[in-house]
Design an enzyme around this catalytic site. Structure first.
Site, mmCIF file in Angstrom:
data_model
loop_
_atom_site.group_PDB
_atom_site.id
_atom_site.type_symbol
_atom_site.label_atom_id
_atom_site.label_comp_id
_atom_site.label_asym_id
_atom_site.label_seq_id
_atom_site.Cartn_x
_atom_site.Cartn_y
_atom_site.Cartn_z
ATOM 1 N N TYR A 151 0.815 -1.220 0.000
ATOM 2 C CA TYR A 151 0.000 0.000 0.000
ATOM 3 C C TYR A 151 0.851 1.274 0.000
ATOM 4 O O TYR A 151 0.646 2.156 -0.845
ATOM 5 C CB TYR A 151 -0.967 -0.029 1.189
ATOM 6 C CG TYR A 151 -1.913 1.139 1.249
ATOM 7 C CD1 TYR A 151 -3.064 1.157 0.462
ATOM 8 C CD2 TYR A 151 -1.660 2.226 2.079
ATOM 9 C CE1 TYR A 151 -3.941 2.234 0.512
ATOM 10 C CE2 TYR A 151 -2.531 3.301 2.143
ATOM 11 C CZ TYR A 151 -3.673 3.301 1.360
ATOM 12 O OH TYR A 151 -4.537 4.378 1.403
ATOM 13 N N LYS B 232 0.957 4.085 -3.118
ATOM 14 C CA LYS B 232 0.561 5.492 -3.018
ATOM 15 C C LYS B 232 1.736 6.422 -3.341
ATOM 16 O O LYS B 232 1.531 7.532 -3.854
ATOM 17 C CB LYS B 232 -0.016 5.784 -1.631
ATOM 18 C CG LYS B 232 -1.357 5.073 -1.379
ATOM 19 C CD LYS B 232 -2.431 5.491 -2.376
ATOM 20 C CE LYS B 232 -3.787 4.928 -2.022
ATOM 21 N NZ LYS B 232 -4.852 5.321 -2.970
HETATM 22 P P1 NAP Z 1 -13.306 1.866 1.206
HETATM 23 O O1 NAP Z 1 -14.415 2.310 2.063
HETATM 24 O O2 NAP Z 1 -12.806 0.462 1.307
HETATM 25 O O3 NAP Z 1 -13.696 2.196 -0.308
HETATM 26 C C1 NAP Z 1 -12.897 1.782 -1.368
HETATM 27 C C2 NAP Z 1 -13.698 1.913 -2.633
HETATM 28 O O4 NAP Z 1 -12.879 1.472 -3.732
HETATM 29 C C3 NAP Z 1 -14.937 0.997 -2.642
HETATM 30 O O5 NAP Z 1 -15.987 1.637 -3.313
HETATM 31 C C4 NAP Z 1 -14.455 -0.204 -3.431
HETATM 32 O O6 NAP Z 1 -15.492 -0.936 -4.050
HETATM 33 C C5 NAP Z 1 -13.620 0.516 -4.464
HETATM 34 N N1 NAP Z 1 -12.776 -0.390 -5.231
HETATM 35 C C6 NAP Z 1 -11.870 -1.294 -4.786
HETATM 36 N N2 NAP Z 1 -11.347 -1.964 -5.825
HETATM 37 C C7 NAP Z 1 -11.927 -1.469 -6.949
HETATM 38 C C8 NAP Z 1 -11.823 -1.740 -8.333
HETATM 39 N N3 NAP Z 1 -10.994 -2.698 -8.815
HETATM 40 N N4 NAP Z 1 -12.562 -1.014 -9.209
HETATM 41 C C9 NAP Z 1 -13.408 -0.063 -8.760
HETATM 42 N N5 NAP Z 1 -13.588 0.227 -7.460
HETATM 43 C C10 NAP Z 1 -12.843 -0.471 -6.567
HETATM 44 O O7 NAP Z 1 -11.987 2.754 1.427
HETATM 45 P P2 NAP Z 1 -11.766 4.340 1.564
HETATM 46 O O8 NAP Z 1 -11.046 4.548 2.824
HETATM 47 O O9 NAP Z 1 -13.010 5.087 1.276
HETATM 48 O O10 NAP Z 1 -10.706 4.559 0.389
HETATM 49 C C11 NAP Z 1 -10.890 5.470 -0.685
HETATM 50 C C12 NAP Z 1 -9.523 5.970 -1.101
HETATM 51 O O11 NAP Z 1 -8.939 6.721 -0.032
HETATM 52 C C13 NAP Z 1 -8.519 4.869 -1.404
HETATM 53 O O12 NAP Z 1 -7.753 5.217 -2.543
HETATM 54 C C14 NAP Z 1 -7.627 4.851 -0.164
HETATM 55 O O13 NAP Z 1 -6.345 4.344 -0.425
HETATM 56 C C15 NAP Z 1 -7.620 6.316 0.187
HETATM 57 N N6 NAP Z 1 -7.235 6.629 1.565
HETATM 58 C C16 NAP Z 1 -7.979 6.207 2.601
HETATM 59 C C17 NAP Z 1 -7.600 6.535 3.896
HETATM 60 C C18 NAP Z 1 -8.374 6.082 5.090
HETATM 61 O O14 NAP Z 1 -7.878 6.255 6.215
HETATM 62 N N7 NAP Z 1 -9.570 5.524 4.935
HETATM 63 C C19 NAP Z 1 -6.452 7.315 4.109
HETATM 64 C C20 NAP Z 1 -5.701 7.723 3.027
HETATM 65 C C21 NAP Z 1 -6.111 7.383 1.750
HETATM 66 P P3 NAP Z 1 -16.152 -2.263 -3.365
HETATM 67 O O15 NAP Z 1 -17.191 -1.778 -2.400
HETATM 68 O O16 NAP Z 1 -16.708 -2.989 -4.543
HETATM 69 O O17 NAP Z 1 -15.031 -3.004 -2.687
#
Ligand code: NAP
Length: 231
Positions: free
Chosen positions: A156, A160
């Site tokens: 991861y 990033k």
């Molecule tokens: P999340 O709730 O797990 O959401 C991830 C989303 O990505 C879900 O809609 C998932 O769909 C989708 N996804 C995964 N694989 C995919 C694919 N092959 N094609 C299309 N969609 C796909 O996580 P989140 O925290 O909201 O993450 C969103 C972004 O923020 C990510 O890039 C993550 O790295 C970044 N981020 C998050 C945090 C944090 O603390 N949460 C911090 C820094 C950065 P499904 O429902 O079908 O799995």
């Protein structure tokens, strides 16, 4: 009217960003790799459901064709879809484990960006927001005062870091499109088993702000909710 596509918008940060941008007047294509999950989200927050699996050429091509036929252009692309892939001991992580995470977090960004650039080029003020992470920053992960410095993983964080360099290179290579990376901060979502300390409302601040930058706004930057993040 601003037309916006957010990948992975059926839940978590993508869903909340979609909700807020709809409230701000954007026409939002709510990207979801699973059609039913996308439909269910749109029933709750509005927007237009769009099936898009960022790991599939066929799915991404079909999504671009659909927006081209329905709107003819795209103003804002939010590359949000991402997976964590687990944080096992670095010596246990295999090349296949890393490849799986890169397939979504890195190659997915390239696949979607390349497919949608022709539609973005038809916008008067095109914008790309790449959802990165403090975990992709050398400076943040080496800063003992930051929580991110306590986490050790291969797939991861390096994915990033690659998103950050993609952002910088896309910004330099496409001067007519404002391309920026954002760090949402540690946010309670499925990605981290809801251990994140922020709410999604707090986590999307930088995403939503950078999706709405004016045509003279920044490009090639990396920001969080309070300002510039060191690469
Ligand atoms: P999340 O709730 O797990 O959401 C991830 C989303 O990505 C879900 O809609 C998932 O769909 C989708 N996804 C995964 N694989 C995919 C694919 N092959 N094609 C299309 N969609 C796909 O996580 P989140 O925290 O909201 O993450 C969103 C972004 O923020 C990510 O890039 C993550 O790295 C970044 N981020 C998050 C945090 C944090 O603390 N949460 C911090 C820094 C950065 P499904 O429902 O079908 O799995």
């Amino acid at each position: 009217m601003t037309t916006t596509l957010i990948t992975g918008a059926n839940k978590g940060l993508g869903r909340e960003a979609a909700r807020q941008l709809i409230a701000a007047g954007h026409t939002v294509y709510v990207g979801s790799r699973d059609f039913d999950r996308g439909e269910a989200t749109v029933a709750e927050i509005g927007g237009i459901p769009l099936q898009i699996d960022v790991t599939s050429d066929e799915s991404v091509r079909a999504a671009a064709k659909r927006i081209e036929s329905e709107v003819g252009h795209l103003d804002v692309l939010v590359n949000n879809a991402g997976i964590a892939g687990g944080f096992s001991s670095v010596t246990d992580v295999t090349a296949d484990d890393v490849a799986t995470v890169y397939a979504t977090n890195v190659f997915g960004v390239v696949r979607v960006t390349q497919a949608f650039v022709p539609l973005l080029e038809r916008s008067e003020a095109p914008v790309i927001v790449n959802v990165s992470s403090g975990m992709g920053s050398f400076a943040v992960t080496l800063d003992p005062s930051r929580f991110e410095s306590t986490l050790v993983g291969l797939a991861y964080p390096s994915s990033k870091a690659a998103v950050n360099m993609l952002t910088s290179m896309y910004a330099k290579g496409m001067p007519n499109i404002r391309v920026n990376a954002v760090d949402p901060g540690y946010t309670a979502t499925d990605l981290n088993g809801h251990r994140g300390t922020q709410t999604v409302e707090e986590g999307v601040r930088a995403i939503v702000a950078m999706a709405q930058i004016a045509s003279e706004g920044p490009t090639g930057s990396f920001v969080d909710a309070v300002g510039t993040v060191a690469w």
